[in-house]
Design a protein around this motif. Structure first.
Motif, PDB file in Angstrom:
ATOM      1  N   GLN A  90       0.860  -1.174   0.000  1.00  0.00           N
ATOM      2  CA  GLN A  90       0.000   0.000   0.000  1.00  0.00           C
ATOM      3  C   GLN A  90       0.898   1.226   0.000  1.00  0.00           C
ATOM      4  O   GLN A  90       1.614   1.473   0.969  1.00  0.00           O
ATOM      5  CB  GLN A  90      -0.897   0.044   1.244  1.00  0.00           C
ATOM      6  N   VAL A 103      -2.044  -3.355  -3.499  1.00  0.00           N
ATOM      7  CA  VAL A 103      -1.660  -3.821  -4.829  1.00  0.00           C
ATOM      8  C   VAL A 103      -0.894  -5.130  -4.665  1.00  0.00           C
ATOM      9  O   VAL A 103       0.076  -5.200  -3.898  1.00  0.00           O
ATOM     10  CB  VAL A 103      -0.760  -2.788  -5.559  1.00  0.00           C
ATOM     11  N   HIS A 105       1.674  -7.690  -6.122  1.00  0.00           N
ATOM     12  CA  HIS A 105       2.774  -7.670  -7.081  1.00  0.00           C
ATOM     13  C   HIS A 105       3.100  -9.084  -7.538  1.00  0.00           C
ATOM     14  O   HIS A 105       2.911 -10.050  -6.802  1.00  0.00           O
ATOM     15  CB  HIS A 105       4.025  -7.055  -6.442  1.00  0.00           C
TER      16      HIS A 105
END
Length: 190
Positions: A90, A103, A105
């Motif tokens: 974040q 998010v 990854h």
């Protein structure tokens, strides 16, 4: 050392996690971006981990290297990378002063952890290879003038650079595996 020699040294070391720290405008982000392209690496930016307002105590800010939320960086990035799992991060948005949505990854190695304060003592044990970039104050100000609008230069000159210099005063050449003076170090275009 030139860029190709650096790339060869990194490939020979086969690091999973690289710590890349350096002075403002010494080429950290540019170098991380280029290395990521050449190595297929993931890049995580310490700039996404500035302290949130509630963390900005005078006591914490008085300690060199404590200008970032290294605890959250360790939890969100380094521990998952070390465990072989995909990080969920974040970003902290400095304009809105809030954390952005999480998010997920892709898990990729090497992973480059880039930014001022990346070589914080709490984070160093996670790195298989460390790089420290530096440049002269003259080069730093020339690059900064090209990168930042004029109204932001004074904040860099009076606040951010002195804060970083306190941090760099705590480091020694032995704190990094590779020391790069980037005044004349050429990073090839992507």
């Amino acid at each position: 050392m030139n860029y190709n020699e650096l790339l060869t040294a990194i490939r020979a070391a086969s690091p999973r996690i690289i710590g890349l720290d350096g002075r403002c405008c010494s080429g950290k982000t540019t170098l991380a971006t280029r290395l990521a392209a050449d190595l297929g690496a993931a890049v995580f930016h310490l700039d996404d981990y500035f302290l949130r307002p509630e963390q900005r105590s005078p006591e914490r800010r008085a300690i060199p290297g404590e200008n970032v939320d290294h605890e959250r960086f360790e939890t969100e990035v380094l521990l998952p990378l070390q465990a072989g799992t995909a990080p969920v991060t974040q970003r902290f948005d400095c304009k809105t002063l809030r954390l952005l949505p999480p998010v997920l990854h892709e898990l990729r190695y090497p992973a480059i952890c880039e930014g001022s304060y990346a070589l914080n003592k709490a984070l160093r044990p996670y790195y298989d290879l460390t790089i420290l970039t530096t440049c002269s104050p003259e080069t730093q100000m020339q690059r900064l003038a090209l990168r930042e609008p004029a109204e932001k230069l004074e904040a860099f000159r009076t606040m951010w650079i002195p804060l970083e210099e306190r941090w760099f005063g705590t480091l020694s050449e032995g704190d990094a595996d590779i020391l790069l003076a980037t005044d004349t170090f050429a990073i090839p275009e992507i």
